[in-house]
Design an enzyme around this catalytic site. Structure first.
Site, PDB file in Angstrom:
ATOM      1  N   PRO A  94       0.817  -1.215   0.000  1.00 33.32           N
ATOM      2  CA  PRO A  94       0.000   0.000   0.000  1.00 33.32           C
ATOM      3  C   PRO A  94       0.851   1.265   0.000  1.00 33.32           C
ATOM      4  CG  PRO A  94       0.023  -0.997   2.185  1.00 33.32           C
ATOM      5  CD  PRO A  94       0.752  -1.939   1.286  1.00 33.32           C
ATOM      6  N   GLU A 162       2.392  -8.855 -12.532  1.00 35.50           N
ATOM      7  CA  GLU A 162       1.132  -9.411 -13.021  1.00 35.50           C
ATOM      8  C   GLU A 162       0.311  -8.298 -13.677  1.00 35.50           C
ATOM      9  OE1 GLU A 162       0.134 -12.561 -13.371  1.00 35.50           O
ATOM     10  OE2 GLU A 162      -1.271 -11.361 -14.517  1.00 35.50           O
ATOM     11  N   PHE A 163      -0.142  -8.548 -14.886  1.00 35.37           N
ATOM     12  CA  PHE A 163      -0.902  -7.519 -15.612  1.00 35.37           C
ATOM     13  C   PHE A 163      -2.401  -7.791 -15.636  1.00 35.37           C
ATOM     14  CE2 PHE A 163       3.421  -7.293 -17.371  1.00 35.37           C
ATOM     15  CZ  PHE A 163       3.674  -5.929 -17.261  1.00 35.37           C
ATOM     16  N   ALA A 165      -6.292  -7.747 -15.045  1.00 30.72           N
ATOM     17  CA  ALA A 165      -7.231  -6.733 -14.536  1.00 30.72           C
ATOM     18  C   ALA A 165      -8.333  -7.471 -13.791  1.00 30.72           C
ATOM     19  CB  ALA A 165      -7.804  -5.920 -15.683  1.00 30.72           C
ATOM     20  N   ALA A 226       0.705   3.420 -15.361  1.00 35.29           N
ATOM     21  CA  ALA A 226       0.668   4.873 -15.525  1.00 35.29           C
ATOM     22  C   ALA A 226       0.067   5.245 -16.884  1.00 35.29           C
ATOM     23  CB  ALA A 226       2.079   5.453 -15.383  1.00 35.29           C
ATOM     24  N   CYS A 277      -4.454  -0.344  -7.845  1.00 35.07           N
ATOM     25  CA  CYS A 277      -3.153  -0.149  -8.495  1.00 35.07           C
ATOM     26  C   CYS A 277      -2.883   1.230  -9.074  1.00 35.07           C
ATOM     27  CB  CYS A 277      -2.988  -1.186  -9.599  1.00 35.07           C
ATOM     28  SG  CYS A 277      -2.800  -2.831  -8.930  1.00 35.07           S
ATOM     29  N   LYS A 280      -1.969   4.178  -6.619  1.00 38.45           N
ATOM     30  CA  LYS A 280      -0.788   3.772  -5.835  1.00 38.45           C
ATOM     31  C   LYS A 280       0.468   3.748  -6.710  1.00 38.45           C
ATOM     32  CE  LYS A 280      -0.612  -0.692  -4.951  1.00 38.45           C
ATOM     33  NZ  LYS A 280       0.513  -1.215  -5.746  1.00 38.45           N
ATOM     34  N   ARG A 347     -11.435  -1.112  -3.507  1.00 36.46           N
ATOM     35  CA  ARG A 347     -10.285  -0.261  -3.162  1.00 36.46           C
ATOM     36  C   ARG A 347     -10.197   0.944  -4.100  1.00 36.46           C
ATOM     37  NH1 ARG A 347      -5.762  -4.885  -2.733  1.00 36.46           N
ATOM     38  NH2 ARG A 347      -7.021  -5.687  -4.444  1.00 36.46           N
TER      39      ARG A 347
HETATM   40  C1  UDX Z   1      -2.038  -6.416  -5.189  1.00 34.00           C
HETATM   41  C2  UDX Z   1      -0.824  -6.816  -5.978  1.00 34.00           C
HETATM   42  O1  UDX Z   1      -0.381  -8.107  -5.619  1.00 34.00           O
HETATM   43  C3  UDX Z   1       0.278  -5.934  -5.809  1.00 34.00           C
HETATM   44  O2  UDX Z   1       0.965  -5.977  -7.024  1.00 34.00           O
HETATM   45  C4  UDX Z   1      -0.045  -4.558  -5.512  1.00 34.00           C
HETATM   46  O3  UDX Z   1       1.146  -3.908  -5.239  1.00 34.00           O
HETATM   47  C5  UDX Z   1      -0.992  -4.467  -4.348  1.00 34.00           C
HETATM   48  O4  UDX Z   1      -2.130  -5.150  -4.619  1.00 34.00           O
HETATM   49  P1  UDX Z   1      -3.603  -7.934  -4.020  1.00 34.00           P
HETATM   50  O5  UDX Z   1      -3.467  -9.379  -4.286  1.00 34.00           O
HETATM   51  O6  UDX Z   1      -4.635  -7.177  -4.767  1.00 34.00           O
HETATM   52  O7  UDX Z   1      -2.201  -7.293  -4.224  1.00 34.00           O
HETATM   53  O8  UDX Z   1      -3.663  -7.569  -2.495  1.00 34.00           O
HETATM   54  P2  UDX Z   1      -4.518  -8.225  -1.379  1.00 34.00           P
HETATM   55  O9  UDX Z   1      -5.800  -8.730  -1.933  1.00 34.00           O
HETATM   56  O10 UDX Z   1      -4.496  -7.244  -0.265  1.00 34.00           O
HETATM   57  O11 UDX Z   1      -3.662  -9.534  -0.977  1.00 34.00           O
HETATM   58  C6  UDX Z   1      -2.476  -9.507  -0.275  1.00 34.00           C
HETATM   59  C7  UDX Z   1      -2.511 -10.653   0.729  1.00 34.00           C
HETATM   60  O12 UDX Z   1      -1.234 -10.766   1.322  1.00 34.00           O
HETATM   61  C8  UDX Z   1      -3.504 -10.467   1.863  1.00 34.00           C
HETATM   62  O13 UDX Z   1      -4.409 -11.548   1.874  1.00 34.00           O
HETATM   63  C9  UDX Z   1      -2.631 -10.416   3.116  1.00 34.00           C
HETATM   64  O14 UDX Z   1      -3.227 -11.028   4.238  1.00 34.00           O
HETATM   65  C10 UDX Z   1      -1.410 -11.168   2.664  1.00 34.00           C
HETATM   66  N1  UDX Z   1      -0.199 -10.849   3.442  1.00 34.00           N
HETATM   67  C11 UDX Z   1       0.178  -9.567   3.627  1.00 34.00           C
HETATM   68  C12 UDX Z   1       0.569 -11.885   3.957  1.00 34.00           C
HETATM   69  O15 UDX Z   1       0.215 -13.046   3.802  1.00 34.00           O
HETATM   70  N2  UDX Z   1       1.704 -11.578   4.639  1.00 34.00           N
HETATM   71  C13 UDX Z   1       2.103 -10.306   4.856  1.00 34.00           C
HETATM   72  O16 UDX Z   1       3.132 -10.068   5.488  1.00 34.00           O
HETATM   73  C14 UDX Z   1       1.305  -9.257   4.331  1.00 34.00           C
HETATM   74  C1  UDX Z   2      -5.253  -2.430 -13.742  1.00 36.61           C
HETATM   75  C2  UDX Z   2      -4.517  -2.803 -15.036  1.00 36.61           C
HETATM   76  O1  UDX Z   2      -5.452  -2.788 -16.128  1.00 36.61           O
HETATM   77  C3  UDX Z   2      -3.875  -4.161 -14.903  1.00 36.61           C
HETATM   78  O2  UDX Z   2      -3.118  -4.466 -16.065  1.00 36.61           O
HETATM   79  C4  UDX Z   2      -2.975  -4.169 -13.678  1.00 36.61           C
HETATM   80  O3  UDX Z   2      -2.421  -5.452 -13.492  1.00 36.61           O
HETATM   81  C5  UDX Z   2      -3.736  -3.755 -12.439  1.00 36.61           C
HETATM   82  O4  UDX Z   2      -4.358  -2.487 -12.645  1.00 36.61           O
HETATM   83  P1  UDX Z   2      -7.578  -3.074 -12.644  1.00 36.61           P
HETATM   84  O5  UDX Z   2      -7.308  -1.926 -11.741  1.00 36.61           O
HETATM   85  O6  UDX Z   2      -7.959  -4.380 -12.073  1.00 36.61           O
HETATM   86  O7  UDX Z   2      -6.305  -3.358 -13.574  1.00 36.61           O
HETATM   87  O8  UDX Z   2      -8.759  -2.671 -13.645  1.00 36.61           O
HETATM   88  P2  UDX Z   2      -8.851  -1.769 -14.956  1.00 36.61           P
HETATM   89  O9  UDX Z   2      -9.725  -2.474 -15.914  1.00 36.61           O
HETATM   90  O10 UDX Z   2      -7.544  -1.354 -15.447  1.00 36.61           O
HETATM   91  O11 UDX Z   2      -9.668  -0.492 -14.439  1.00 36.61           O
HETATM   92  C6  UDX Z   2      -9.110   0.457 -13.559  1.00 36.61           C
HETATM   93  C7  UDX Z   2     -10.070   1.598 -13.365  1.00 36.61           C
HETATM   94  O12 UDX Z   2     -10.147   2.409 -14.539  1.00 36.61           O
HETATM   95  C8  UDX Z   2     -11.497   1.177 -13.063  1.00 36.61           C
HETATM   96  O13 UDX Z   2     -12.043   2.011 -12.071  1.00 36.61           O
HETATM   97  C9  UDX Z   2     -12.203   1.371 -14.368  1.00 36.61           C
HETATM   98  O14 UDX Z   2     -13.584   1.596 -14.220  1.00 36.61           O
HETATM   99  C10 UDX Z   2     -11.496   2.597 -14.906  1.00 36.61           C
HETATM  100  N1  UDX Z   2     -11.582   2.733 -16.372  1.00 36.61           N
HETATM  101  C11 UDX Z   2     -10.977   1.813 -17.176  1.00 36.61           C
HETATM  102  C12 UDX Z   2     -12.250   3.811 -16.937  1.00 36.61           C
HETATM  103  O15 UDX Z   2     -12.802   4.657 -16.223  1.00 36.61           O
HETATM  104  N2  UDX Z   2     -12.307   3.919 -18.300  1.00 36.61           N
HETATM  105  C13 UDX Z   2     -11.717   3.022 -19.131  1.00 36.61           C
HETATM  106  O16 UDX Z   2     -11.810   3.186 -20.361  1.00 36.61           O
HETATM  107  C14 UDX Z   2     -11.035   1.929 -18.549  1.00 36.61           C
END
Ligand code: UDX
Ligand code: UDX
Length: 464
Positions: A94, A162-163, A165, A226, A277, A280, A347
C-alpha cells in the site's frame, strides 16, 4: 531446473487467481498459497465455491478443478517456504501512511517481512519471484536481506509483474498479451528465468513470454499502469470539455479510437478510475522521479491523479447543484460501489469519494451493489475518518435490491458499470421516486432516450 513445488505468499486478488491458474495448467507442480490471514485461507478452502474470498468470473471452476489435487491454501507459511523450489511474493504494497514518502511511496514492510521469513526458513536454494508491483530496484533490497540473513543457501530474484485486470482475471491469466520476466544476466540468473519461462510455456505461446533485466521488468509494470491511467484521465478531461461545448465524449472516443495509432481500448469516460493499483503506482512513480530529482517528470505524472480527483469532485458537485443547490436530507441512491464491474473489490473506488462528498452535504445515501457487502461499504467510509462510525451507519443504508434502494429517493447515481443496471424496470424505479426524478450516469451505460421518455431528468458524463 525443474520446479516441483511452488509457494505463493499472499492469497489476495493477485496471488489467488494467478496461482490457481498455474496449478490448473501445471498439474505436475504442487502449488501452495499461504497467507497470514486465517479467515481468508479458510474462505479459499470453503467447500461452497460461492464463498471464495474474491469474486472473479470463472475462478470457481479453476479452483474446483485444481484444489486438493495440486493447489493448496494454508496458513503454515514456514512449511510452504521450506518445501518450495520457487516462492512468489504477492503481498500488498500500500501507499505509505507514515514517515518519509507518506502518501506517495510504496510501503515495503510486508515485502521485507516476507524476505526475512524466507531467509530464516530456507535450507535449500530458492528462486524468489516478485509478483507484487514494486518500486524499481526493490529486487536489490530483497537480495540484500536474503543474502545477509539467510542460511548460506543461494537465492535468485526474479521480477514477474502481473498484468491481470480484476473482473477479467481468469481470462487475462489464460490468455495474456504478454508475460514479463526480469532476472539477473548471470548464468544462474538465466537459469532461474528459464525455470519460470518453462512454467508459463505450458499455456502461453513462447513469443508472448518476454525476458528482460530486473529493473526493466519492475519499471515496465509501473509504466503500464501509468499509461493506462493516463488514458482514462485524458478522456475524462475531454469529458468535461464535451459537456461545456456540446460534444459527446463517446463520439469523440470512437472517432479517435479508430486511429490505429491511438487504439480503441481504455477510452471510456467515467466518474474516475479506482482500483488498488493505478493511484498507488502513479504516486510511487512520482515519488521515485522526485527521489532522482526529476521534478518535471514527477509533475507530469502527478497530473493524472489530480485530474482523477477532479473528476470525482465535479461529479458530486454536479449532483448538488442540479438538485437545486442542496441535498441536505434528500435520499440519493447509488447503483454500484465496486471500482469496476464484475468484481467485489472496492479499493479506491470513485464511489467512496463521491459518497463522502455528498454525506458532507448532509445527503442520505442508499447503496445497492450486486457483489459488495454492507460491511465493506461501511469499512470504506469509516477508513476516511470524516465522521463517526455511527454517523456513517445512520446516513448511509445498504439495500438488497435496486427498487428498495431507489424508493423515495430524489436522484440515482450510477457509480459502477454493472450490466444488470441496464436491464432494470426503470418505469417502476421512476414511479417510486420523488419528482423531478434525476439520474446521474457516471459510467455512460444507461439508455437515456428511454429514461427521458419515462420522465427522468438525465445527466451523462461527457454529454453536452
Ligand atoms: C495487489 C498486488 O499483488 C500488488 O501488485 C499490488 O502492489 C498491491 O495489490 P492484491 O493481491 O490485490 O495485491 O492484495 P490483497 O488482496 O491485499 O492480498 C495480499 C494478501 O497478502 C492479503 O491476503 C494479506 O493477508 C497477505 N499478506 C500480507 C501476507 O500473507 N503476509 C504479509 O506479510 C502481508
Ligand atoms: C489495472 C490494469 O489494467 C492491470 O493491467 C494491472 O495489473 C492492475 O491495474 P484493474 O485496476 O484491475 O487493472 O482494472 P482496470 O480495468 O484497469 O480499471 C481500472 C479503473 O479504470 C477502473 O475504475 C475502471 O472503471 C477505470 N476505467 C478503465 C475507466 O474509467 N475507463 C476506461 O476506459 C477503462
Amino acid at each position: 531446473m525443474k520446479i516441483k513445488n511452488i509457494c505463493c505468499i499472499g492469497a489476495g486478488y493477485v496471488g489467488g487467481p494467478t496461482m490457481a491458474v498455474v496449478a490448473q495448467k501445471c498439474p505436475h507442480i504442487n502449488v501452495t498459497i499461504v497467507d497470514i490471514n486465517a479467515a481468508r485461507i479458510a474462505a479459499w478452502n470453503d467447500a461452497d465455491l460461492n464463498k471464495l474470498p474474491i469474486f472473479e468470473p470463472g475462478l470457481d471452476e479453476v479452483v474446483k478443478e485444481a484444489r486438493g489435487r495440486n493447489l493448496f491454501f494454508s496458513t503454515d507459511i514456514d512449511k510452504a517456504i521450506d518445501e518450495a523450489d520457487m516462492i512468489f511474493i504477492s503481498v500488498n504494497t500500500p501507499t505509505k501512511t507514515y514517515g518519509k514518502g507518506k502518501g506517495m511511496a510504496a510501503d515495503l514492510k510486508y515485502i521485507e517481512l516476507c524476505a526475512r521469513q524466507i531467509a530464516q526458513v530456507a535450507k535449500s536454494d530458492k528462486i524468489v519471484v516478485e509478483k507484487s508491483t514494486l518500486p524499481v530496484r526493490t529486487a536489490s533490497a530483497i537480495k540484500n536481506i536474503l543474502e545477509n540473513t539467510g542460511n548460506g543457501v543461494n537465492f535468485q530474484i526474479l521480477s514477474n509483474p502481473e498484468f491481470l485486470a480484476e473482473g477479467t482475471a481468469v481470462q487475462d491469466l489464460l490468455n495474456p498479451d504478454r508475460v514479463l520476466i526480469g532476472g539477473d544476466t548471470t548464468e544462474a540468473g538465466k537459469k532461474a528465468i528459464q525455470a519460470l519461462v518453462d512454467i508459463y510455456a505450458h499455456w502461453v505461446p513462447k513469443e508472448r513470454i518476454l525476458t528482460t533485466n530486473v529493473w526493466s521488468s519492475e519499471l515496465s509494470k509501473l509504466t503500464a499502469n501509468a499509461f493506462l491511467a493516463q488514458r482514462v484521465s485524458s478522456i475524462n478531461a475531454m469529458s468535461e470539455l464535451c459537456e461545456k461545448s456540446g460534444a459527446d465524449v463517446n463520439e469523440v472516443s470512437k472517432a479517435i479510437g479508430m486511429d490505429s495509432r491511438i487504439g480503441s481500448k481504455f477510452l471510456k469516460a467515467s466518474v474516475g478510475f479506482g482500483g488498488s493499483c493505478f493511484q498507488k503506482d502513479i504516486l510511487n512513480l512520482v515519488y521515485i522521479a522526485k527521489t532522482y530529482g526529476l521534478t518535471k517528470v514527477a509533475n507530469y505524472w502527478e497530473q493524472v491523479i489530480i485530474m482523477n480527483d477532479h473528476q470525482k469532485q465535479r461529479f458530486s458537485d454536479n449532483i448538488v447543484s442540479t438538485l437545486f443547490n442542496t441535498v441536505s436530507g434528500k435520499k440519493i441512491t447509488f447503483l454500484g460501489w465496486a471500482f469496476k464491474k464484475d468484481t467485489n473489490d472496492t479499493r479506491e473506488s470513485a464511489a467512496i469519494k463521491v459518497a463522502d462528498n455528498l454525506l458532507n452535504e448532509q445527503a442520505k445515501l442508499s447503496v445497492y451493489d450486486p457483489k459488495v457487502v454492507a460491511e465493506r461499504i461501511y469499512a470504506d467510509l469509516d477508513y476516511l475518518n470524516t465522521r463517526s462510525e455511527e454517523e456513517n451507519r445512520s446516513l448511509l443504508t445498504v439495500a438488497q435490491d435496486p427498487y428498495e434502494a431507489s424508493k423515495d429517493s430524489h436522484a440515482i447515481a450510477v457509480l459502477t458499470e454493472w450490466d444488470e443496471f441496464k436491464t432494470y424496470d426503470w418505469q417502476k424505479i421512476y414511479d417510486g421516486m420523488h419528482k423531478p426524478a434525476f439520474v446521474f450516469d457516471g459510467r455512460g451505460i444507461l439508455d437515456m432516450a428511454h429514461l427521458k421518455a419515462i420522465g427522468f431528468e438525465c445527466y451523462t458524463i461527457g454529454k453536452g
